[in-house]
Design a protein around this motif. Structure first.
Motif, PDB file in Angstrom:
ATOM      1  N   GLY A 122     -48.996 -41.662 -38.282  1.00 35.99           N
ATOM      2  CA  GLY A 122     -48.574 -42.020 -39.629  1.00 35.99           C
ATOM      3  C   GLY A 122     -47.697 -40.960 -40.271  1.00 35.99           C
ATOM      4  N   LEU A 123     -48.056 -39.685 -40.095  1.00 32.49           N
ATOM      5  CA  LEU A 123     -47.262 -38.607 -40.678  1.00 32.49           C
ATOM      6  C   LEU A 123     -45.905 -38.483 -39.990  1.00 32.49           C
ATOM      7  N   CYS A 124     -45.884 -38.645 -38.667  1.00 31.52           N
ATOM      8  CA  CYS A 124     -44.603 -38.590 -37.944  1.00 31.52           C
ATOM      9  C   CYS A 124     -43.680 -39.719 -38.396  1.00 31.52           C
ATOM     10  N   TYR A 125     -44.243 -40.899 -38.598  1.00 29.10           N
ATOM     11  CA  TYR A 125     -43.443 -42.027 -39.076  1.00 29.10           C
ATOM     12  C   TYR A 125     -42.865 -41.736 -40.453  1.00 29.10           C
ATOM     13  N   TRP A 126     -43.698 -41.184 -41.325  1.00 29.29           N
ATOM     14  CA  TRP A 126     -43.226 -40.880 -42.687  1.00 29.29           C
ATOM     15  C   TRP A 126     -42.070 -39.894 -42.659  1.00 29.29           C
ATOM     16  N   HIS A 127     -42.175 -38.851 -41.866  1.00 30.92           N
ATOM     17  CA  HIS A 127     -41.085 -37.867 -41.783  1.00 30.92           C
ATOM     18  C   HIS A 127     -39.813 -38.503 -41.230  1.00 30.92           C
ATOM     19  N   ALA A 128     -39.962 -39.335 -40.219  1.00 30.95           N
ATOM     20  CA  ALA A 128     -38.785 -39.949 -39.584  1.00 30.95           C
ATOM     21  C   ALA A 128     -38.054 -40.890 -40.525  1.00 30.95           C
ATOM     22  N   THR A 129     -38.763 -41.459 -41.494  1.00 24.17           N
ATOM     23  CA  THR A 129     -38.153 -42.453 -42.383  1.00 24.17           C
ATOM     24  C   THR A 129     -37.873 -41.916 -43.788  1.00 24.17           C
ATOM     25  N   HIS A 130     -38.093 -40.616 -43.989  1.00 21.27           N
ATOM     26  CA  HIS A 130     -37.847 -40.020 -45.307  1.00 21.27           C
ATOM     27  C   HIS A 130     -37.078 -38.700 -45.170  1.00 21.27           C
ATOM     28  N   ARG A 131     -35.995 -38.774 -44.437  1.00 24.09           N
ATOM     29  CA  ARG A 131     -35.214 -37.562 -44.186  1.00 24.09           C
ATOM     30  C   ARG A 131     -34.244 -37.230 -45.314  1.00 24.09           C
ATOM     31  N   PHE A 132     -34.073 -38.163 -46.228  1.00 26.91           N
ATOM     32  CA  PHE A 132     -33.141 -37.950 -47.336  1.00 26.91           C
ATOM     33  C   PHE A 132     -33.864 -38.149 -48.663  1.00 26.91           C
ATOM     34  N   CYS A 133     -33.401 -37.426 -49.650  1.00 22.87           N
ATOM     35  CA  CYS A 133     -34.015 -37.473 -50.979  1.00 22.87           C
ATOM     36  C   CYS A 133     -33.815 -38.852 -51.602  1.00 22.87           C
ATOM     37  N   GLY A 222     -53.385 -71.518 -51.708  1.00 23.80           N
ATOM     38  CA  GLY A 222     -53.589 -72.420 -52.829  1.00 23.80           C
ATOM     39  C   GLY A 222     -55.021 -72.499 -53.309  1.00 23.80           C
ATOM     40  N   ILE A 223     -55.845 -71.512 -52.945  1.00 17.60           N
ATOM     41  CA  ILE A 223     -57.261 -71.516 -53.308  1.00 17.60           C
ATOM     42  C   ILE A 223     -57.510 -70.566 -54.481  1.00 17.60           C
ATOM     43  N   GLU A 224     -58.273 -71.051 -55.460  1.00 20.13           N
ATOM     44  CA  GLU A 224     -58.682 -70.216 -56.587  1.00 20.13           C
ATOM     45  C   GLU A 224     -59.975 -69.489 -56.213  1.00 20.13           C
ATOM     46  N   VAL A 225     -60.115 -68.225 -56.658  1.00 23.33           N
ATOM     47  CA  VAL A 225     -61.319 -67.463 -56.336  1.00 23.33           C
ATOM     48  C   VAL A 225     -61.848 -66.721 -57.563  1.00 23.33           C
ATOM     49  N   ASP A 226     -63.125 -66.367 -57.492  1.00 23.24           N
ATOM     50  CA  ASP A 226     -63.717 -65.447 -58.457  1.00 23.24           C
ATOM     51  C   ASP A 226     -64.768 -64.618 -57.724  1.00 23.24           C
ATOM     52  N   ASN A 227     -65.539 -63.836 -58.478  1.00 20.58           N
ATOM     53  CA  ASN A 227     -66.581 -62.975 -57.906  1.00 20.58           C
ATOM     54  C   ASN A 227     -66.031 -62.139 -56.743  1.00 20.58           C
ATOM     55  N   VAL A 228     -64.953 -61.430 -57.001  1.00 19.88           N
ATOM     56  CA  VAL A 228     -64.325 -60.579 -55.982  1.00 19.88           C
ATOM     57  C   VAL A 228     -65.142 -59.296 -55.849  1.00 19.88           C
ATOM     58  N   ARG A 229     -65.569 -58.982 -54.615  1.00 25.69           N
ATOM     59  CA  ARG A 229     -66.464 -57.844 -54.388  1.00 25.69           C
ATOM     60  C   ARG A 229     -65.909 -56.932 -53.299  1.00 25.69           C
ATOM     61  N   TYR A 230     -65.804 -55.649 -53.631  1.00 28.65           N
ATOM     62  CA  TYR A 230     -65.317 -54.667 -52.657  1.00 28.65           C
ATOM     63  C   TYR A 230     -66.359 -54.442 -51.562  1.00 28.65           C
ATOM     64  N   VAL A 231     -65.871 -54.276 -50.309  1.00 25.83           N
ATOM     65  CA  VAL A 231     -66.769 -54.068 -49.171  1.00 25.83           C
ATOM     66  C   VAL A 231     -66.514 -52.721 -48.490  1.00 25.83           C
ATOM     67  N   ALA A 232     -65.290 -52.497 -48.048  1.00 24.31           N
ATOM     68  CA  ALA A 232     -64.976 -51.275 -47.293  1.00 24.31           C
ATOM     69  C   ALA A 232     -63.461 -51.113 -47.219  1.00 24.31           C
ATOM     70  N   SER A 233     -63.049 -49.935 -46.748  1.00 19.95           N
ATOM     71  CA  SER A 233     -61.608 -49.693 -46.562  1.00 19.95           C
ATOM     72  C   SER A 233     -61.359 -49.112 -45.180  1.00 19.95           C
ATOM     73  N   GLN A 234     -60.119 -49.227 -44.744  1.00 20.29           N
ATOM     74  CA  GLN A 234     -59.736 -48.713 -43.431  1.00 20.29           C
ATOM     75  C   GLN A 234     -58.306 -48.185 -43.464  1.00 20.29           C
ATOM     76  N   PRO A 235     -58.102 -46.927 -43.054  1.00 20.28           N
ATOM     77  CA  PRO A 235     -56.725 -46.457 -42.881  1.00 20.28           C
ATOM     78  C   PRO A 235     -56.027 -47.321 -41.830  1.00 20.28           C
ATOM     79  N   TRP A 236     -54.801 -47.700 -42.105  1.00 22.24           N
ATOM     80  CA  TRP A 236     -54.038 -48.526 -41.158  1.00 22.24           C
ATOM     81  C   TRP A 236     -52.583 -48.032 -41.167  1.00 22.24           C
ATOM     82  N   PRO A 237     -52.350 -46.841 -40.600  1.00 17.13           N
ATOM     83  CA  PRO A 237     -51.008 -46.251 -40.631  1.00 17.13           C
ATOM     84  C   PRO A 237     -50.083 -46.871 -39.585  1.00 17.13           C
TER      85      PRO A 237
END
Length: 306
Positions: A122-133, A222-237
């Motif tokens: 992920g860090l290598c990708y960021w450097h390769a794609t942000h070489r200019f200000c 096209g589906i309406e939802v409620d009662n949104v509940r957080y479960v977990a997170s995952q880095p996905w670089p």
């Protein structure tokens, strides 16, 4: 534990800005992860990341080396992007090893090593794609051991930091009139035949995560939802996301797929999911997503917890 989410290294955030401290970490005991065109170096024909020694890389230009962290032995671990390295120089370094997208091995890679490799990629990708200000367009350079870049224009000197794009991913459920609870899964046309996954999408500026969940489900299916509940997170670089996992309850059941977003979406019961295969299998049967993804984690969490 979710894959890519068990970072065993001390990132040394309070020390890595010090050039003398950083130089001292490039010792004979340091370990080096090589990345080429977003692929990580593995020991040939194995799911084991190949770590090079400082002696093996000392003759290379290490000014762009990225400090990943300190291991349990307090030795430095570095990432080095060798995408532009001449093949005649690279070949002797990688004898007995080969570059692979880490996701080709996926869950076969030990979680802690997968976490290190994912961060390095992920860090290598960021450097390769942000070489200019991004402010004035001038070249910028790596600073803070590869955890920041700064514009070289003396009248600008704008600092840039690695970006992470938040994306929500959700399993939407509903108890139908027959008393059976079902979950909503969708698929994109580019995916392997028969594979269905949790719905997902990027968070827009100015909205909460819960609002992003509701918006994405409405836009895609096209589906309406409620009662949104957080479960977990995952880095996905891959290249630069963090996946934020949720459950939500549907308040409607008639699916209306946006074909620009999804190829199809359907309701599936737990019994239905028992008949699914895995994403890498050949054939036209129904398949669940890859086992190293939070999508699979959320589906299995719901499937096994009625």
């Amino acid at each position: 534990m979710l894959h890519y989410s068990n970072m065993p290294l001390d990132r040394g955030s309070n020390f890595r800005k010090d050039p003398s401290w950083l130089k001292a970490q490039m010792s004979a005991q340091s370990k080096w992860v090589l990345v080429k065109n977003n692929q990580t170096l593995f020991i040939k024909d194995t799911p084991k990341v190949s770590y090079l020694t400082y002696q093996q890389v000392a003759h290379l230009d290490l000014t762009s080396a990225i400090f990943v962290g300190l291991n349990n032995a307090k030795h430095g671990v570095f990432a080095l992007d060798v995408s532009d390295l001449d093949e005649s120089v690279l070949s002797p370094l990688i004898e007995g090893a080969q570059f692979f997208d880490i996701r080709q091995y996926g869950p076969q890679v030990t979680i802690k090593y997968a976490s290190i490799a994912a961060l390095a990629r992920g860090l290598c990708y960021w450097h390769a794609t942000h070489r200019f200000c991004g402010r004035c367009g001038s070249k910028n350079r790596s600073v803070e051991a590869g955890h920041s870049r700064v514009c070289e224009n003396e009248n600008c000197k704008h600092p840039t930091f690695p970006r992470t794009d938040p994306a929500v991913i959700m399993v939407v459920t509903k108890v139908f009139a027959d008393g059976v609870e079902r979950c909503l899964l969708g698929r994109q046309a580019a995916w392997p035949t028969g594979m269905y996954s949790s719905l997902a999408g990027f968070v827009d500026p100015g909205e909460t995560l819960e609002q992003a969940v509701a918006r994405e489900v409405k836009e895609e299916a096209g589906i309406e939802v409620d009662n949104v509940r957080y479960v977990a997170s995952q880095p996905w670089p891959f290249p630069s996301s963090i996946m934020l996992g949720f459950f939500a309850q549907a308040t409607s059941e008639q699916i209306n797929v946006d074909k620009e977003e999804l190829d199809d979406a359907k309701w599936f019961s737990r019994e239905d999911l028992e008949q699914f295969g895995n994403w890498h299998e050949e054939g036209e049967h129904l398949k669940l997503p890859r086992t190293d993804s939070i999508s699979r984690y959320l589906i299995e969490h719901w499937r096994t917890n009625p």
